[in-house]
Design a protein around this motif. Structure first.
Motif, PDB file in Angstrom:
ATOM      1  N   TYR A 193      25.093  32.729 -11.167  1.00 14.62           N
ATOM      2  CA  TYR A 193      26.444  33.295 -11.281  1.00 14.62           C
ATOM      3  C   TYR A 193      26.454  34.782 -11.626  1.00 14.62           C
ATOM      4  N   GLU A 194      25.482  35.207 -12.466  1.00 15.06           N
ATOM      5  CA  GLU A 194      25.493  36.588 -12.953  1.00 15.06           C
ATOM      6  C   GLU A 194      24.927  37.579 -11.950  1.00 15.06           C
ATOM      7  N   GLY A 224      19.442  36.741 -10.557  1.00 16.23           N
ATOM      8  CA  GLY A 224      20.684  36.841 -11.322  1.00 16.23           C
ATOM      9  C   GLY A 224      20.400  37.115 -12.783  1.00 16.23           C
ATOM     10  N   GLY A 225      20.769  38.284 -13.250  1.00 17.15           N
ATOM     11  CA  GLY A 225      20.602  38.612 -14.662  1.00 17.15           C
ATOM     12  C   GLY A 225      19.211  39.066 -15.040  1.00 17.15           C
ATOM     13  N   ILE A 226      18.419  39.481 -14.050  1.00 18.17           N
ATOM     14  CA  ILE A 226      17.030  39.815 -14.363  1.00 18.17           C
ATOM     15  C   ILE A 226      16.762  41.295 -14.148  1.00 18.17           C
ATOM     16  N   SER A 271      27.928  45.297 -18.994  1.00 23.73           N
ATOM     17  CA  SER A 271      27.774  43.952 -18.415  1.00 23.73           C
ATOM     18  C   SER A 271      29.118  43.360 -17.984  1.00 23.73           C
ATOM     19  N   SER A 272      30.176  43.738 -18.694  1.00 20.58           N
ATOM     20  CA  SER A 272      31.487  43.143 -18.416  1.00 20.58           C
ATOM     21  C   SER A 272      32.253  43.891 -17.335  1.00 20.58           C
ATOM     22  N   GLN A 336      25.542  41.418 -13.307  1.00 22.58           N
ATOM     23  CA  GLN A 336      25.909  41.723 -14.699  1.00 22.58           C
ATOM     24  C   GLN A 336      24.840  42.564 -15.398  1.00 22.58           C
ATOM     25  N   ILE A 337      23.638  42.610 -14.819  1.00 23.71           N
ATOM     26  CA  ILE A 337      22.552  43.398 -15.383  1.00 23.71           C
ATOM     27  C   ILE A 337      22.857  44.889 -15.333  1.00 23.71           C
ATOM     28  N   ARG A 340      22.403  47.253 -18.241  1.00 21.79           N
ATOM     29  CA  ARG A 340      21.087  47.788 -18.664  1.00 21.79           C
ATOM     30  C   ARG A 340      20.610  48.924 -17.760  1.00 21.79           C
TER      31      ARG A 340
END
Lengths: 371, 371
Positions: A193-194, A224-226, A271-272, A336-337, A340
């Motif tokens: 999802y992210e 996702g998210g990595i 992230s948001s 979402q990453i 960072r």
């Protein structure tokens, strides 16, 4: 960072990096990962050939791959023939065209210059274009062919295997993953999802082991998210045989983003600041949240059309927004990453930080486990 | 599985288990984890006292904690006085009451019997009720007080610290986490998108390191998507000092679910069978997707009211659905991990599987890292 899959592909680290930029793909492979060039933006086979030549010359004989966007189902007219771009254009309601014009006008987005082509095209998504890309790609020693829209057609899988090319397909649920495995692919990319781009609703933490269990012994890459070595360690703990990264390469110095303002938006985003929206292609895809996505997601508006209509509808508008760098509307698919991605560094520096972070995370969990 | 926080609390494994059931909380603590009893369903202080007595007698002197739901902001009338339940009831539009009646009628949900109390109450969410719970709780040697709705008021944090009780608060973003840290709490529970109950949009894989960086050196517990030892290893690799679990205990043999049919729905559900919906409380909370959540999420319906109105509006309806076990409408807050809850086992068996899976995951990442 060695798994069965990374050994099979002959890479030093089980880190796969998807990117639309040849210089980034080559640099990922040179750094010890597996660079995957995204083909969707190439409408002319010669352009893809030119860039694959370049990648091939700049990978120091390290392996690399190609990512295409080939719909699992053909878009067909009622008679069963493949639809042309013009056929699809004709299906777009006038009210939606008017909404595009009004939204652009509200933000004062200038027209493209006379004769200036729309840079962002949806055509790469149509099967005939993807097939012409493959005709080019199989002339190169690619080791992996990934498809971002389900399993490729059976003849494409056969052709890849005849060239000793492994086939990967993205999946957003265990059920999708099983379907891909049944179709005969070799690797499942579990897209949480992210993640940036097309994505489902199940988060990487849950989806990765779901997919691993669903297709074992086929290998699963977590996506996702990595964007850190700690996240790589987490993905591998979940049973993945490697990670599929994408967003984090967008702000490397080798990335040729079309807009400086867009790079700055990515560097500043938290992230948001992303949203899973149908604004770009008609299917839910995570991207920077902008006034453009807000307009399409507004329940009082007409809402996005299904794929492939939405992509055709907004192609020229997106090009105008990008060329004129209209800040409020300027976006891109990203995960979402993005929170960072706060400085511009070379692919090598980002890559080395991933492997160092991975080692730190392993040290940490070993300490916690009392080892 | 030892972190600084688990050592500080005197537990063998850094696994926190939140549950509304005293028998489950006690069994988690006995197994070597940290059981946290949810207080929201106790409207009468004596009921909470009775159950805390029971927990205290059944934890073999192992540590345990309490979870309350105390709004960060008081619900106040314009004059500034606290609102009563009757004041809040009066704010509910008649159209919404009618929608509840129509939805129940459509599914033939019987009335409660004469004099039968609504079992599911929202009152525990109101600050005065949560405060009366604390008056009871501080008579017990609880080691942790968690708040599911933001930082508790300053005087509550002070009171907890005076009793040597650590204070934890749930956060859905780095910004929330920092706010909690500034308020003086001791532990942040980073509640990812995939978690059951109230949750934000950022997935655990991204939120955990975001929260760790935001509040360091305060400890962070990862919540959301954690129901296996592999997922615990992943959370710890991300920098968490432990995991906060909840859903996985709902199908243990010690759990006293109010409905057998609901347990069976949980056992049968897949990862994709939950939805993040405002149907239950007015704030987005992940729960089983049912025809009840579909009705509230339907854009042609009236949609949910804001908290705390929605909770009051649906309290009696939820009780009727539960008592009469109306299958199509029967749901409960639960995370995406529900896809792994496929058999009923004792807390001890589930717990031992978590620690064994953790060791397996550590073996795996060490092999990949070549250690």
């Amino acid at each position: 960072m060695q798994t069965e899959l990374s050994k099979k592909l002959g890479v030093e680290h089980a880190i796969f990096g998807f990117t639309p930029f040849p210089a980034v793909a080559a640099a990922i492979s040179r750094a010890g990962g597996f660079g995957v060039l995204g083909a969707v933006r190439y409408t002319a086979p010669d352009d893809l050939k030119r860039d694959l030549d370049w990648v091939h010359e700049h990978t120091d004989d390290k392996p690399y791959g190609l990512d295409v966007v080939m719909p699992a189902k053909k878009v067909e007219a009622q008679g069963g023939q493949a639809l042309s771009e013009a056929d699809v254009e004709a299906m777009i309601p006038e009210a939606h065209r008017e909404f595009v014009r009004a939204t652009l006008a509200k933000h004062g987005v200038p027209e493209l210059a006379e004769g200036e082509a729309s840079g962002w095209r949806i055509t790469g998504w149509m099967e005939q274009v993807a097939r012409s890309q493959l005709d080019v790609a199989f002339d190169y020693p690619i080791k992996l062919l990934a498809n971002a829209l389900g399993s490729p057609p059976a003849d494409v899988i056969e052709r890849a295997h005849a060239h000793d090319v492994l086939v990967a397909a993205l999946a957003g649920s265990a059920r999708h993953a099983r379907k891909h495995a049944d179709a005969g692919i070799d690797i499942v990319v579990a897209q949480g999802y992210e993640a940036g781009g097309h994505t489902g609703e199940i988060a990487t933490m849950v989806l990765t082991p779901d997919a691993v269990d669903a297709v074992a012994p086929l290998p699963v890459l977590a996506a996702g998210g990595i964007g850190s070595g700690e996240q790589i360690a987490a993905a591998l703990a979940l049973g993945a045989q490697g990670v599929w990264t994408g967003s984090i390469w967008l702000t490397t110095t080798e990335a040729e983003m079309h807009s400086r303002k867009l790079t700055e938006k990515l560097l500043a985003a938290e992230s948001s600041d992303t949203v899973r929206s149908r604004a770009l292609t008609g299917k839910p895809a995570r991207q920077l949240r902008t006034e453009w996505t807000d307009a399409w997601d507004d329940p009082t508006g007409p809402g996005p059309l299904p794929m492939p209509l939405q992509g055709l509808l907004v192609a020229e508008a997106v090009s105008r927004i990008q060329k004129h760098e209209v800040e409020a509307l300027l976006g891109t698919p990203v995960g979402q990453i993005v929170g960072r991605m706060n400085s511009e560094r070379s692919v090598r520096v980002v890559f080395d930080e991933l492997t160092r972070g991975f080692e730190r995370a392993i040290d940490r969990v070993n300490r916690i486990a009392g080892r």
